[in-house]
Motif scaffolding. Structure first.
Motif, PDB file in Angstrom:
ATOM      1  N   GLY A  17      25.004  30.493  67.560  1.00  0.00           N
ATOM      2  CA  GLY A  17      25.202  29.051  67.410  1.00  0.00           C
ATOM      3  C   GLY A  17      23.957  28.286  66.974  1.00  0.00           C
ATOM      4  O   GLY A  17      24.005  27.065  66.818  1.00  0.00           O
ATOM      5  N   SER A  18      22.840  28.996  66.777  1.00  0.00           N
ATOM      6  CA  SER A  18      21.617  28.305  66.359  1.00  0.00           C
ATOM      7  C   SER A  18      21.747  27.777  64.938  1.00  0.00           C
ATOM      8  O   SER A  18      22.536  28.291  64.142  1.00  0.00           O
ATOM      9  N   LYS A  19      20.968  26.766  64.657  1.00  0.00           N
ATOM     10  CA  LYS A  19      20.913  26.241  63.298  1.00  0.00           C
ATOM     11  C   LYS A  19      20.107  27.216  62.435  1.00  0.00           C
ATOM     12  O   LYS A  19      19.009  27.644  62.825  1.00  0.00           O
ATOM     13  N   LEU A  20      20.648  27.598  61.271  1.00  0.00           N
ATOM     14  CA  LEU A  20      19.940  28.539  60.393  1.00  0.00           C
ATOM     15  C   LEU A  20      18.771  27.833  59.721  1.00  0.00           C
ATOM     16  O   LEU A  20      18.762  26.609  59.584  1.00  0.00           O
ATOM     17  N   ARG A  21      17.785  28.623  59.295  1.00  0.00           N
ATOM     18  CA  ARG A  21      16.704  28.000  58.527  1.00  0.00           C
ATOM     19  C   ARG A  21      16.426  28.861  57.290  1.00  0.00           C
ATOM     20  O   ARG A  21      16.687  30.074  57.284  1.00  0.00           O
ATOM     21  N   LEU A  22      15.893  28.218  56.310  1.00  0.00           N
ATOM     22  CA  LEU A  22      15.581  28.907  55.056  1.00  0.00           C
ATOM     23  C   LEU A  22      14.278  29.677  55.258  1.00  0.00           C
ATOM     24  O   LEU A  22      13.247  29.113  55.591  1.00  0.00           O
ATOM     25  N   VAL A  23      14.354  30.981  55.068  1.00  0.00           N
ATOM     26  CA  VAL A  23      13.184  31.834  55.279  1.00  0.00           C
ATOM     27  C   VAL A  23      12.669  32.276  53.919  1.00  0.00           C
ATOM     28  O   VAL A  23      13.455  32.645  53.047  1.00  0.00           O
ATOM     29  N   ASP A  24      11.370  32.196  53.752  1.00  0.00           N
ATOM     30  CA  ASP A  24      10.783  32.655  52.492  1.00  0.00           C
ATOM     31  C   ASP A  24      10.018  33.938  52.782  1.00  0.00           C
ATOM     32  O   ASP A  24       8.897  33.910  53.259  1.00  0.00           O
ATOM     33  N   SER A  25      10.622  35.078  52.546  1.00  0.00           N
ATOM     34  CA  SER A  25       9.987  36.347  52.910  1.00  0.00           C
ATOM     35  C   SER A  25       9.489  37.048  51.663  1.00  0.00           C
ATOM     36  O   SER A  25       9.702  36.585  50.543  1.00  0.00           O
ATOM     37  N   SER A  26       8.867  38.190  51.882  1.00  0.00           N
ATOM     38  CA  SER A  26       8.393  38.947  50.729  1.00  0.00           C
ATOM     39  C   SER A  26       9.558  39.508  49.910  1.00  0.00           C
ATOM     40  O   SER A  26       9.396  39.928  48.777  1.00  0.00           O
ATOM     41  N   TYR A  27      10.770  39.548  50.502  1.00  0.00           N
ATOM     42  CA  TYR A  27      11.949  39.990  49.744  1.00  0.00           C
ATOM     43  C   TYR A  27      12.628  38.850  49.002  1.00  0.00           C
ATOM     44  O   TYR A  27      13.656  39.043  48.376  1.00  0.00           O
ATOM     45  N   GLY A  28      12.128  37.655  49.153  1.00  0.00           N
ATOM     46  CA  GLY A  28      12.776  36.494  48.558  1.00  0.00           C
ATOM     47  C   GLY A  28      13.313  35.568  49.644  1.00  0.00           C
ATOM     48  O   GLY A  28      13.155  35.838  50.839  1.00  0.00           O
ATOM     49  N   LYS A  29      13.969  34.503  49.193  1.00  0.00           N
ATOM     50  CA  LYS A  29      14.460  33.519  50.166  1.00  0.00           C
ATOM     51  C   LYS A  29      15.838  33.893  50.692  1.00  0.00           C
ATOM     52  O   LYS A  29      16.650  34.462  49.975  1.00  0.00           O
ATOM     53  N   PHE A  30      16.080  33.562  51.949  1.00  0.00           N
ATOM     54  CA  PHE A  30      17.426  33.713  52.509  1.00  0.00           C
ATOM     55  C   PHE A  30      17.564  32.789  53.705  1.00  0.00           C
ATOM     56  O   PHE A  30      16.571  32.251  54.213  1.00  0.00           O
ATOM     57  N   TRP A  31      18.793  32.594  54.122  1.00  0.00           N
ATOM     58  CA  TRP A  31      19.045  31.795  55.318  1.00  0.00           C
ATOM     59  C   TRP A  31      19.137  32.727  56.512  1.00  0.00           C
ATOM     60  O   TRP A  31      19.935  33.649  56.524  1.00  0.00           O
ATOM     61  N   GLY A  32      18.281  32.501  57.532  1.00  0.00           N
ATOM     62  CA  GLY A  32      18.269  33.396  58.691  1.00  0.00           C
ATOM     63  C   GLY A  32      18.350  32.618  59.988  1.00  0.00           C
ATOM     64  O   GLY A  32      18.176  31.401  60.026  1.00  0.00           O
ATOM     65  N   CYS A  33      18.633  33.379  61.049  1.00  0.00           N
ATOM     66  CA  CYS A  33      18.750  32.760  62.372  1.00  0.00           C
ATOM     67  C   CYS A  33      17.409  32.832  63.100  1.00  0.00           C
ATOM     68  O   CYS A  33      16.818  33.902  63.184  1.00  0.00           O
ATOM     69  N   PRO A  34      16.928  31.732  63.657  1.00  0.00           N
ATOM     70  CA  PRO A  34      15.660  31.750  64.375  1.00  0.00           C
ATOM     71  C   PRO A  34      15.746  32.589  65.654  1.00  0.00           C
ATOM     72  O   PRO A  34      14.713  33.047  66.171  1.00  0.00           O
ATOM     73  N   GLY A  35      16.955  32.815  66.135  1.00  0.00           N
ATOM     74  CA  GLY A  35      17.089  33.581  67.384  1.00  0.00           C
ATOM     75  C   GLY A  35      17.242  35.078  67.151  1.00  0.00           C
ATOM     76  O   GLY A  35      17.723  35.800  68.024  1.00  0.00           O
ATOM     77  N   PHE A  36      16.844  35.563  65.986  1.00  0.00           N
ATOM     78  CA  PHE A  36      17.167  36.960  65.618  1.00  0.00           C
ATOM     79  C   PHE A  36      16.595  38.022  66.556  1.00  0.00           C
ATOM     80  O   PHE A  36      17.062  39.142  66.590  1.00  0.00           O
ATOM     81  N   ARG A  37      15.565  37.637  67.363  1.00  0.00           N
ATOM     82  CA  ARG A  37      14.980  38.640  68.263  1.00  0.00           C
ATOM     83  C   ARG A  37      15.868  38.906  69.481  1.00  0.00           C
ATOM     84  O   ARG A  37      15.737  39.937  70.122  1.00  0.00           O
ATOM     85  N   ASP A  38      16.751  37.987  69.759  1.00  0.00           N
ATOM     86  CA  ASP A  38      17.650  38.148  70.915  1.00  0.00           C
ATOM     87  C   ASP A  38      18.752  39.149  70.553  1.00  0.00           C
ATOM     88  O   ASP A  38      19.663  38.849  69.786  1.00  0.00           O
ATOM     89  N   LYS A  39      18.653  40.363  71.127  1.00  0.00           N
ATOM     90  CA  LYS A  39      19.574  41.435  70.713  1.00  0.00           C
ATOM     91  C   LYS A  39      20.950  41.314  71.370  1.00  0.00           C
ATOM     92  O   LYS A  39      21.824  42.144  71.131  1.00  0.00           O
ATOM     93  N   SER A  40      21.151  40.341  72.202  1.00  0.00           N
ATOM     94  CA  SER A  40      22.442  40.228  72.887  1.00  0.00           C
ATOM     95  C   SER A  40      23.514  39.610  71.975  1.00  0.00           C
ATOM     96  O   SER A  40      24.688  39.590  72.326  1.00  0.00           O
ATOM     97  N   ALA A  41      23.088  39.101  70.821  1.00  0.00           N
ATOM     98  CA  ALA A  41      24.077  38.526  69.909  1.00  0.00           C
ATOM     99  C   ALA A  41      23.887  39.111  68.509  1.00  0.00           C
ATOM    100  O   ALA A  41      22.826  39.638  68.187  1.00  0.00           O
ATOM    101  N   GLU A  42      24.952  39.053  67.712  1.00  0.00           N
ATOM    102  CA  GLU A  42      24.851  39.509  66.326  1.00  0.00           C
ATOM    103  C   GLU A  42      24.584  38.313  65.446  1.00  0.00           C
ATOM    104  O   GLU A  42      25.468  37.463  65.255  1.00  0.00           O
ATOM    105  N   HIS A  43      23.385  38.217  64.941  1.00  0.00           N
ATOM    106  CA  HIS A  43      23.002  37.022  64.193  1.00  0.00           C
ATOM    107  C   HIS A  43      23.367  37.167  62.725  1.00  0.00           C
ATOM    108  O   HIS A  43      23.630  38.249  62.241  1.00  0.00           O
ATOM    109  N   ILE A  44      23.309  36.027  62.084  1.00  0.00           N
ATOM    110  CA  ILE A  44      23.814  35.999  60.719  1.00  0.00           C
ATOM    111  C   ILE A  44      22.666  35.770  59.728  1.00  0.00           C
ATOM    112  O   ILE A  44      21.673  35.123  60.091  1.00  0.00           O
TER     113      ILE A  44
END
Ligand SMILES: [Zn+2]
Length: 326
Positions: free
Chosen positions: A87-114
């Motif tokens: 349910g977190s708000k996604l943010r635009l991530v600029d990584s070495s693979y390019g830009k994508f929309w990711g979940c800031p809570g991705f470290r929390d393994k109890s949920a499947e993030h998008i």
């Protein structure tokens, strides 16, 4: 060769043209009587078979609707930029693979993030457009299996019988190529192979005055019923008899078939005190499959098509025969 197994033959005799024609006629008749048996079975089990049709269709429609619903749910998350897992708000991530929309809570393994690629809008549109009611090309066979009718019905018969009940071909109904066309593919293949056989036999018989196409042999193996074998092509001269099995593609080659023909011919020649040599060989028509690797020897039709002499032909035959003599 070396791997030819010994076949115990009770008898084997060449058939006359008329007999072969009668044999083909009896095949056609057999087919017709099978057809009427299928009709009787269908009408006896009509409710079962009609229900199975609608159930099958319903399952595919439900799958289709589920797929659409899931895609729309994704689209909703995309347009709100919300992670469906936490349910977190996604943010635009600029990584070495390019830009994508990711979940800031991705470290929390109890949920499947998008994560969404930045062009998810386009991806969604094309996926959504391509969601279809999927009807397997083998749908009629599937129904036959589901209703335990394999002994009594063939797929083509079932499609025809449904049609007589006003129940359309499921494939056609959902925009695919019609089922009967895909089922009857083998009929076309057989027609083509006749055409190929004619081309091959015309090209080769010129050098062998004693040639015979579609040589029928009536035979019985020990403890079996009488059967009929039809050898594609027999070429012979004073020294040798070539049994030629014509195949469209090299992966159609079945060594057991040639072994049987050879054994039958050997039997017939012994009976006739014919002591010529006999060789069995495969000839393959379709060039595109020559690259395929198999254990058996075969002759590519291309390599003999324009051979100008009998000597050249025989040399290729002798070198590439799969069964080498009696
Ligand atoms: Zn999340």
């Amino acid at each position: 060769m070396g791997k030819t197994k010994t076949l115990l033959i009770d008898y084997a005799e060449p058939m006359k043209r008329k007999e072969i024609q009668a044999f083909y006629q009896s095949l056609i008749k057999l087919n017709e009587s099978k057809q009427s048996a299928a009709d009787v079975y269908f009408h006896k089990n009509k409710n079962l078979l009609i229900n199975a049709y609608y159930e099958y269709e319903e399952v595919q429609i439900m799958n289709y609707q589920t797929q659409k619903r899931e895609l729309l749910a994704q689209k909703e998350l995309w347009s709100k930029k919300i992670c469906g897992g936490c349910g977190s708000k996604l943010r635009l991530v600029d990584s070495s693979y390019g830009k994508f929309w990711g979940c800031p809570g991705f470290r929390d393994k109890s949920a499947e993030h998008i994560t969404f690629p930045t062009n998810y809008g386009e991806i969604f549109a094309s996926r959504y457009k391509n969601v279809k009611v999927r009807i397997n090309a083998h749908w009629a066979t599937d129904i036959i299996r589901m209703t335990n009718s394999s002994k009594d019905l063939k797929a083509a018969q079932l499609v025809r019988l449904y049609g007589e009940e006003g129940m359309g071909d499921l494939r056609k109904k959902y925009g695919y190529k019609s089922t009967l066309k895909s089922i009857s593919g083998y009929v076309t293949a057989k027609k083509n192979s006749f055409r190929e056989e004619i081309e091959i036999t015309n090209a080769l018989s010129e050098f062998f005055p004693k040639s015979k196409t579609q040589l029928g042999i009536r035979y019985r193996l020990k403890d079996e019923y009488e059967k009929v074998a039809i050898i594609d092509f027999v070429l012979s001269d004073d020294q040798v008899v070539y049994l030629i099995e014509i195949k469209r593609r090299i992966y159609d080659i079945q060594i057991e078939q040639l072994e049987l023909y050879f054994a039958l011919m050997d039997y017939i020649m012994k009976e006739a005190d014919d002591d010529r040599d006999c060789k069995g060989l495969f000839m393959v028509y379709s060039e595109e499959t020559y690259g395929f690797t198999i254990d058996e020897k075969y002759i590519a039709f291309e390599s003999v098509r324009n051979k100008a002499s009998k000597l050249a032909l025989k040399s290729i035959f002798n070198k590439n025969a799969e069964i080498m003599g009696r």
